[in-house]
Design a protein around this motif. Sequence first.
Motif, mmCIF file in Angstrom:
data_model
loop_
_atom_site.group_PDB
_atom_site.id
_atom_site.type_symbol
_atom_site.label_atom_id
_atom_site.label_comp_id
_atom_site.label_asym_id
_atom_site.label_seq_id
_atom_site.Cartn_x
_atom_site.Cartn_y
_atom_site.Cartn_z
ATOM 1 N N PHE A 88 0.860 -1.180 0.000
ATOM 2 C CA PHE A 88 0.000 0.000 0.000
ATOM 3 C C PHE A 88 0.896 1.229 0.000
ATOM 4 O O PHE A 88 1.912 1.250 0.718
ATOM 5 N N CYS A 89 0.533 2.234 -0.819
ATOM 6 C CA CYS A 89 1.320 3.454 -0.878
ATOM 7 C C CYS A 89 1.258 4.174 0.473
ATOM 8 O O CYS A 89 0.172 4.352 1.042
ATOM 9 N N GLY A 90 2.438 4.549 0.979
ATOM 10 C CA GLY A 90 2.503 5.200 2.282
ATOM 11 C C GLY A 90 1.939 6.610 2.253
ATOM 12 O O GLY A 90 1.562 7.159 3.289
ATOM 13 N N GLN A 91 1.850 7.203 1.038
ATOM 14 C CA GLN A 91 1.332 8.574 0.902
ATOM 15 C C GLN A 91 -0.160 8.602 0.663
ATOM 16 O O GLN A 91 -0.914 9.204 1.395
ATOM 17 N N CYS A 92 -0.585 7.903 -0.427
ATOM 18 C CA CYS A 92 -1.998 8.032 -0.816
ATOM 19 C C CYS A 92 -2.814 6.783 -0.504
ATOM 20 O O CYS A 92 -4.024 6.766 -0.703
ATOM 21 N N GLY A 93 -2.167 5.717 -0.047
ATOM 22 C CA GLY A 93 -2.902 4.527 0.357
ATOM 23 C C GLY A 93 -3.264 3.588 -0.771
ATOM 24 O O GLY A 93 -3.876 2.550 -0.561
ATOM 25 N N ARG A 94 -2.910 3.956 -2.019
ATOM 26 C CA ARG A 94 -3.264 3.115 -3.157
ATOM 27 C C ARG A 94 -2.621 1.733 -3.037
ATOM 28 O O ARG A 94 -1.494 1.583 -2.570
ATOM 29 N N MET A 95 -3.363 0.700 -3.497
ATOM 30 C CA MET A 95 -2.827 -0.662 -3.483
ATOM 31 C C MET A 95 -1.852 -0.820 -4.644
ATOM 32 O O MET A 95 -2.152 -0.414 -5.774
ATOM 33 N N PRO A 133 7.651 3.444 -8.415
ATOM 34 C CA PRO A 133 6.945 4.280 -7.438
ATOM 35 C C PRO A 133 5.435 4.196 -7.614
ATOM 36 O O PRO A 133 4.956 3.658 -8.614
ATOM 37 N N CYS A 134 4.696 4.753 -6.675
ATOM 38 C CA CYS A 134 3.228 4.721 -6.730
ATOM 39 C C CYS A 134 2.742 5.392 -8.012
ATOM 40 O O CYS A 134 3.122 6.530 -8.295
ATOM 41 N N PRO A 135 1.940 4.709 -8.814
ATOM 42 C CA PRO A 135 1.472 5.303 -10.076
ATOM 43 C C PRO A 135 0.547 6.501 -9.846
ATOM 44 O O PRO A 135 0.406 7.329 -10.730
ATOM 45 N N ASP A 136 -0.041 6.618 -8.705
ATOM 46 C CA ASP A 136 -0.944 7.751 -8.458
ATOM 47 C C ASP A 136 -0.210 8.991 -7.978
ATOM 48 O O ASP A 136 -0.382 10.073 -8.507
ATOM 49 N N CYS A 137 0.648 8.829 -6.952
ATOM 50 C CA CYS A 137 1.261 10.019 -6.364
ATOM 51 C C CYS A 137 2.768 10.046 -6.526
ATOM 52 O O CYS A 137 3.416 11.013 -6.140
ATOM 53 N N GLY A 138 3.360 8.963 -7.092
ATOM 54 C CA GLY A 138 4.797 8.968 -7.335
ATOM 55 C C GLY A 138 5.637 8.712 -6.106
ATOM 56 O O GLY A 138 6.859 8.719 -6.165
HETATM 57 ZN ZN LIG Z 1 0.450 6.851 -3.725
#
Ligand SMILES: [Zn+2]
Length: 864
Positions: free
Chosen positions: A407-414, A434-439
């Motif tokens: 889970f992304c530590g910033q935005c929580g995305r799986m 990196p997280c595809p949503d928030c990088g």
């Molecule tokens: Zn994220």
Amino acid sequence: MSSSNQIPKHYNANEVEERWQGVWRDEDNYFDPRSKKPRFIIDTPPPYPTGNFHIGNALNWCYIDFIARYKRMRGFNVMFPEGWDCHGLPTEVKVEETYGITKNDVPRDEFRAMCRELTLKNIELMRATMRRLGFSIDWSNEYITMMPDYYRKTQISFLRMLKDGDIYQSEHPVNFCTRCETAIAFAEVAYAPRETTLNYFDLDGIEIATTRPELLAACVAVAVHPEDERYRALKGRKLKVPFFDHEVPVIQDRTVDPAFGSGAVMICTFGDKQDVLWWKQYGLDLRKAIDLQGRMTGIAGRYAGMPSTECRREILKDMEEAGLLIRQEKLEQRVGTCWRCKTPIEILSERQWFVRIHHDDIIDAARRIRWIPDHMRARLENWVEQMEWDWCISRQRIFATPIPVWFCGQCGRMILPAEEDLPIDPVLDRPSAPCPDCGSTDCVGEEDVLDTWMDSSISVLNVTGWDGSGVPALFPAQLRPQGHDIIRTWAFYTILRTVALVDSHPWDEILVNGMVLGEDGFKMSKSRSNIISPEEIVEQYGADALRQWGAGGASIGSDIMFNWNDIVAASRFQTKMWNIVRFVLQHIKHADLDDPAPASALADRWLLTRLSETVDEVTSAMEGYQFDRALKAIREFAWNVLADDYIELVKGRLYEGGAGRASACSALATTMDILCRMLAPIAPHFAEECYHHLQGSSVHLQAWPDFSFSDDSAIRQGDLLVGIVAELRRYKHDAGMALNAPLGTVTIYHAEAIDDAGDAGRALNAAVVWRTEAPQLEQVVSDTEFDMSVVGPAFRKQARAFMDAVRALPEEDLRNPPEKLVVDGEEVAVPEGAFAPRLSYRVAGREVEVLTVDDLVVTIERSA
Ligand SMILES: [Zn+2]
Ligand SMILES: [Zn+2]
């Protein structure tokens, strides 16, 4: 080909079995992926590596081995894989016990290594027992679920189902063991009877009955029946919960039983399954009063931190002091407990992972499978139909397949790994991007792991060659053998998974075996000291005796009670067969086997017809997995037909030599060859030893017998011949004669001309004459028998004179005694029952004895 001098007098099962186990090659049992033969893939159960291959396993594997060996002989390319279902609680608990730690005392990695080490050691122990039992396992298709190569597939299957929407995570109430600190599935809840107390207490003026006062802090509503007059006035009211002072609504619901307790029920999150239903239905609050370790949470106020059992005691004490406790009653109830440690389960709401259950698809797939026995399918269907919740697959343990998710530590995305990066442990490994949503590169790995059924329920995909996509080349398997105790787990989960992953039912057939009970009829358990280990049986009687017990003990699907007598009977049968083999080897020569003379004599043709019937019976039984029926037919043929009837009949002919001898040798050679082949799946060592002595080659490389011999007159006449000889042997025995003593002349009157090749005469040591005309029997009175208890008192001193007078009577008067008789010159009355004529028969003036065998007359003229 051995001569009978080289064949030992006694069969030593352990010597023979261990010798052949050293000779047989694993390669002979490998599934050949390039073969053009029809394939037969068995989705064998991967046992849990406890280190102890118990007798229940042994029974299960006996069945599988009978099938594998039979199918190979029938020309199939058989896969008999061996899996090991490693993950799970029992091993973790064992490691905790062994090292005196709990799972959280050492790093996860180290704990897993300890579990792996123990598992490998245990697997080695169980492999040794399996080899000693002679199972023809395909060791080239062994799989171990804790190995990266296998759990990579478990992780792929997880990701596939997640992407398809069949796996989701949710906060939902689940069954939870606070001792093992993990969620468990419904199938793992074991119900046990328990005596508890029903406590009546005052909740804001309303009498409530509860078995779980410690859940008072978790009370979220009070429910009553809408037509219960006592509670009409409560509608729309709120009630104040004592000690905690939060307000809860009153709910009117028809499922409340007004007759139970006070008729008013406290709804808590969560006391039981019904609470969960109401909680969902009425959208009630969630109040978690018990944590994952079974302790009271912060909302429990002054009880926080107490174990729930202590809280119960305290709260009851406080109720009593506050004058709220009205009364208490004893109550018998069934309580759900953890299958592993027997701790009562709690229903706790936590974030968990679930597999969606598509009831109809599973039932459809189950109906495309042939269930043996048929009624086992209903067990699965009933289970599926009553399932209300999805399958909780996440566990809060360590020794298991990791759930491959971050889970992304910033935005929580799986964040999911690429399939080619599997296997991974998200707690140790990092995502490749990196997280595809928030990088963000900050992420948290999922710490929960998978239920071990997530590993074992893809066993069929694994053995049929699944690589994560599409339908595997060898799919579906032909057969799933398993116990009836895991229908609602392993069978159910496997069907669910193949429907989800390859949209098909997993096997053509499922064969369900029963359980082994102790000699006392109870489930084997340490506490009853009725456990019998396979090793104990093998040491005393050998593996083949155990295997025969497995075959003969019960029909498939029924539980088998263990019985030493069955083992002894199996061992005796081997001794009997061994003696037959030794006898036959005295007589048949290589030439008889390579270039057999046709079996021409009546008894020989009769034997081959009976053999042909037996082959049909055994083949049909093996096709239907009815091993008890197969073994029974083999034993009856070998013991009764071959040994007792046939060999006794033809022994003399064998010693005589000539064409008659050649005919018998031919029949015997054919019979022994086929008998060994039919025994090969069930008693592989014994059959191999006999076959080597007889044929000089391996029985396991032979085809299943395809033998058909039909001769109606041979059956009819042969049955007659065997019946007469048996009857006359009985006659000799009853007359106190030795069986080989000369009997004189035996004449058999039978309308159909029969040529028995002299067998009856030699078997009886008599001159046997077969005649087709009706017997010309003349009945004569050969003697008179007096009843002295009548004659004595009636005549006293005159008794002798009376008897002489009777003897002097004409034959007609002896048959029909006169009323009066002259004795010593005076007429006397003949008392009732004083004498009776002894009748005998004559043929052409010679006295004979007469027997009737099935309406047919046999006369015996005893030699002087
Ligand atoms: Zn994220
Ligand atoms: Zn437990």
